[in-house]
Design an enzyme around this catalytic site. Structure first.
Site, PDB file in Angstrom:
ATOM      1  N   ASN A 107      -4.632 -13.345   6.317  1.00 36.18           N
ATOM      2  CA  ASN A 107      -5.477 -12.884   7.555  1.00 36.18           C
ATOM      3  C   ASN A 107      -7.173 -13.300   7.360  1.00 36.18           C
ATOM      4  OD1 ASN A 107      -7.353 -10.919   9.291  1.00 36.18           O
ATOM      5  ND2 ASN A 107      -5.199 -10.416   9.573  1.00 36.18           N
ATOM      6  N   GLY A 108      -7.821 -12.934   6.370  1.00 38.12           N
ATOM      7  CA  GLY A 108      -8.982 -13.440   5.851  1.00 38.12           C
ATOM      8  C   GLY A 108      -9.319 -14.786   6.065  1.00 38.12           C
ATOM      9  N   ASP A 132       2.163 -10.391   2.297  1.00 34.96           N
ATOM     10  CA  ASP A 132       2.204  -9.273   3.096  1.00 34.96           C
ATOM     11  C   ASP A 132       3.193  -9.077   4.458  1.00 34.96           C
ATOM     12  OD1 ASP A 132       0.494  -8.123   1.034  1.00 34.96           O
ATOM     13  OD2 ASP A 132      -1.086  -8.240   2.178  1.00 34.96           O
ATOM     14  N   ALA A 191      16.480   2.550  -2.875  1.00 36.91           N
ATOM     15  CA  ALA A 191      15.566   3.599  -2.951  1.00 36.91           C
ATOM     16  C   ALA A 191      15.629   4.814  -2.128  1.00 36.91           C
ATOM     17  CB  ALA A 191      14.156   3.220  -2.961  1.00 36.91           C
TER      18      ALA A 191
END
Length: 326
Positions: A107-108, A132, A191
């Site tokens: 993103n950045g 991510d 999990a």
């Protein structure tokens, strides 16, 4: 009249992601195959500012498709966020006669590419390189699949200890603003719960989990937590120790080991297809887009849309995990 692009620069920026080398390889080879000169820019925007540029041939990218990390190195550049820094970066572009810039990052990094393109009326193409998986317009991002598999392997190992000692393990994974890693890792590893940003409501996720997920017959369990400065794995573990003192609680923060390792076949293919797609975008005269894969087709998304639109999160995954963790 638009000036014909003869030289293309390629860089990696921000956090490294498995598959970045495969993307560098694809850009280099597809570019050369279509008559372009390729120049590798080292250390991201800092390298562009400081003139760390080298002509690339096919030999420069031989034998790297299977390597993790990035041969071009990477960095987060504070100087590039200033007008003076961007002026120096553009001066390097002119000196090296680079007519288009391909930025592999998250993103950045793609935000920087968008602002750079607007300021100097130039062609910037983004490739979605981030573990991510939070960029809009592509089904997955380069590095996400490899990282997901790394997390699942780690959780499988931790579960052995959790069961042997009858403990609750809170395992913190990356993805501060996006829970794709945590949610899917939780499903894949069996999990009992995932605590993610997308499920942040007025409902206390920990209390909900403790009521639903802990039974008398289930004294060990795994909770996957998306990293957060305020509410990470340590926060929830401390709460359990205070509010439910009868349980033995441990924390494992996976940290940077999630970024490393050989990229999966999926990430290598994704990086290769989007790398070739970036060269095709330049040949078509496209500007300031991110190249992604949607429904198994190469797609071009405006940089502004890729970085500012929220990537849809399938909330059915929360229901799936809930039903399978009883």
């Amino acid at each position: 009249m638009v000036k014909r692009i003869k030289t293309i620069g390629v860089m990696t920026s921000g956090g490294d992601a498995p598959g970045m080398n495969a993307a560098i390889r694809a850009v280099t080879r597809a570019g050369i195959c279509n008559g372009f000169q390729i120049k590798g820019i080292y250390r991201g925007y800092d390298g562009l500012i400081n003139g760390e540029v080298k002509p690339f041939t096919t030999e420069n990218v031989s034998g790297i498709i299977m390597q993790g990390g990035t041969i071009l190195k990477t960095a987060r550049s504070m100087e590039f966020t200033t007008p003076e820094g961007r002026d120096r970066a553009y001066a390097t572009m002119e000196k090296e006669e680079i007519g288009a810039l391909i930025v592999i990052g998250g993103n950045g990094s793609l935000t920087g590419a968008m602002e750079f393109a607007r300021a100097y009326d130039m062609c910037c193409i983004g490739l979605p390189g981030t573990i991510d998986n939070d960029l809009y317009g592509t089904d997955t991002t380069i590095g996400y699949d490899t990282t997901l598999n790394t997390i699942v392997e780690c959780v499988d190992r931790i579960r052995d200890t959790a069961q042997s000692h009858e403990r609750i393990f809170f395992i913190e994974v990356m993805g501060r603003d996006a829970g794709f890693l945590a949610q899917n890792a939780a499903i894949a590893s069996g999990a009992e719960a995932a605590i993610i940003p997308e499920d942040s409501t007025d409902v206390d996720q920990l209390a909900q989990f403790m009521e639903r997920g802990i039974r008398k017959s289930k004294k060990s369990c795994i909770v996957i937590v998306s990293e957060s400065p305020k509410c990470g794995a340590l926060y929830y573990a401390d709460r359990v120790k205070k509010e439910f003192p009868g349980y033995d609680v441990r924390v494992s923060i996976l940290g940077h080991l999630q970024r490393g390792g050989r990229p999966s076949a999926h990430d290598r293919i994704l990086a290769s297809r989007t790398g070739v797609g970036a060269i095709e975008a330049i040949m078509q005269g496209q500007r300031n887009v991110m190249v992604g894969i949607h429904n198994n087709e190469v797609t071009y998304v405006p940089l502004s849309e890729a970085i500012r639109s929220d990537k849809p999160f399938d909330r059915k995954l929360i229901k799936v995990l809930g039903e399978l963790s009883i």
